[in-house]
Design a protein around this motif. Structure first.
Motif, PDB file in Angstrom:
ATOM      1  N   ARG A 129       5.993   5.595   6.948  1.00  0.00           N
ATOM      2  CA  ARG A 129       6.522   6.936   6.620  1.00  0.00           C
ATOM      3  C   ARG A 129       5.591   7.662   5.647  1.00  0.00           C
ATOM      4  O   ARG A 129       5.301   8.843   5.818  1.00  0.00           O
ATOM      5  CB  ARG A 129       7.925   6.834   6.027  1.00  0.00           C
ATOM      6  N   LEU A 130       5.130   6.941   4.621  1.00  0.00           N
ATOM      7  CA  LEU A 130       4.216   7.556   3.648  1.00  0.00           C
ATOM      8  C   LEU A 130       2.909   7.983   4.304  1.00  0.00           C
ATOM      9  O   LEU A 130       2.383   9.055   4.011  1.00  0.00           O
ATOM     10  CB  LEU A 130       3.941   6.584   2.500  1.00  0.00           C
ATOM     11  N   THR A 131       2.388   7.166   5.201  1.00  0.00           N
ATOM     12  CA  THR A 131       1.151   7.504   5.908  1.00  0.00           C
ATOM     13  C   THR A 131       1.348   8.758   6.748  1.00  0.00           C
ATOM     14  O   THR A 131       0.508   9.667   6.735  1.00  0.00           O
ATOM     15  CB  THR A 131       0.695   6.325   6.793  1.00  0.00           C
ATOM     16  N   ARG A 132       2.459   8.829   7.490  1.00  0.00           N
ATOM     17  CA  ARG A 132       2.725  10.021   8.318  1.00  0.00           C
ATOM     18  C   ARG A 132       2.891  11.267   7.452  1.00  0.00           C
ATOM     19  O   ARG A 132       2.385  12.337   7.788  1.00  0.00           O
ATOM     20  CB  ARG A 132       3.964   9.799   9.188  1.00  0.00           C
ATOM     21  N   GLN A 148       7.006  -2.242   5.581  1.00  0.00           N
ATOM     22  CA  GLN A 148       6.086  -1.665   6.562  1.00  0.00           C
ATOM     23  C   GLN A 148       6.587  -0.308   7.036  1.00  0.00           C
ATOM     24  O   GLN A 148       5.809   0.638   7.197  1.00  0.00           O
ATOM     25  CB  GLN A 148       5.898  -2.599   7.760  1.00  0.00           C
ATOM     26  N   ALA A 149       7.887  -0.177   7.257  1.00  0.00           N
ATOM     27  CA  ALA A 149       8.459   1.102   7.689  1.00  0.00           C
ATOM     28  C   ALA A 149       8.233   2.169   6.614  1.00  0.00           C
ATOM     29  O   ALA A 149       7.892   3.313   6.932  1.00  0.00           O
ATOM     30  CB  ALA A 149       9.949   0.947   7.994  1.00  0.00           C
ATOM     31  N   GLN A 150       8.403   1.803   5.348  1.00  0.00           N
ATOM     32  CA  GLN A 150       8.174   2.743   4.250  1.00  0.00           C
ATOM     33  C   GLN A 150       6.701   3.143   4.190  1.00  0.00           C
ATOM     34  O   GLN A 150       6.368   4.321   4.023  1.00  0.00           O
ATOM     35  CB  GLN A 150       8.606   2.128   2.909  1.00  0.00           C
ATOM     36  N   ARG A 163      13.090  -9.212   6.968  1.00  0.00           N
ATOM     37  CA  ARG A 163      13.665  -7.861   6.843  1.00  0.00           C
ATOM     38  C   ARG A 163      12.974  -7.075   5.733  1.00  0.00           C
ATOM     39  O   ARG A 163      12.746  -5.878   5.875  1.00  0.00           O
ATOM     40  CB  ARG A 163      15.180  -7.952   6.603  1.00  0.00           C
ATOM     41  N   ARG A 164      12.645  -7.721   4.638  1.00  0.00           N
ATOM     42  CA  ARG A 164      11.953  -7.048   3.530  1.00  0.00           C
ATOM     43  C   ARG A 164      10.563  -6.588   3.975  1.00  0.00           C
ATOM     44  O   ARG A 164      10.129  -5.485   3.661  1.00  0.00           O
ATOM     45  CB  ARG A 164      11.811  -7.976   2.305  1.00  0.00           C
ATOM     46  N   ARG A 165       9.837  -7.457   4.715  1.00  0.00           N
ATOM     47  CA  ARG A 165       8.510  -7.073   5.228  1.00  0.00           C
ATOM     48  C   ARG A 165       8.620  -5.886   6.176  1.00  0.00           C
ATOM     49  O   ARG A 165       7.828  -4.953   6.106  1.00  0.00           O
ATOM     50  CB  ARG A 165       7.850  -8.250   5.957  1.00  0.00           C
TER      51      ARG A 165
END
Length: 148
Positions: free
Chosen positions: A23-26, A18-20, A12-14
């Motif tokens: 979001r930063l990349t987008r 990855q989701a964060q 879940r932490r990974r």
């Protein structure tokens, strides 16, 4: 906490990390596209005002620009660290010191433009790209870079 619980927590932490990162990349991609629009607008307005592009030189360290790049455009910073070519591409005009660069010039790749120029820099000075472009346009052909 058992091995299964630890593995699930780590998974879940990974996924959250990855989701964060996604979001930063987008967000960065959206900001760069907005910055590209501003830069294309600058090129059109500079041409309309008769502000001619000139050769862009790369810098080695904090000194004046010294290395040929083969690029034509406008300096966006007075110290010659940031430039824009005639196609609206954004450049950080820095290169390592070298005799080869001095003799033959350097190839500088374009970089994704930021909406905030100088953010995170050592000197703590930053400026919104739109404000910088307005200053640059208002200066006209009087925008001088040391050594150029």
């Amino acid at each position: 906490m058992g091995d299964a619980d630890s593995a699930e927590w780590a998974r879940r932490r990974r996924e959250a990390a990855q989701a964060q990162a996604d979001r930063l990349t987008r967000t960065r991609e959206r900001e760069s596209e907005r910055a590209r629009e501003l830069l294309r607008g600058f090129v059109a307005e500079a041409r309309r005002r008769g502000i001619e592009p000139g050769p862009l030189l790369a810098r080695a360290g904090d000194g004046p620009p010294t290395y040929r790049t083969g690029l034509e455009g406008w300096y966006l910073s007075r110290d010659g660290a940031v430039g824009l070519d005639v196609d609206g591409r954004y450049y950080l005009l820095a290169s390592p010191r070298s005799l080869r660069a001095r003799l033959f010039g350097v190839t500088i790749p374009p970089t994704d433009p930021p909406l905030q120029v100088g953010a995170g820099g050592r000197d703590g000075e930053s400026i919104a790209l739109d404000a910088l472009l307005t200053l640059r346009l208002d200066a006209g052909s009087d925008w001088r870079v040391p050594g150029s």
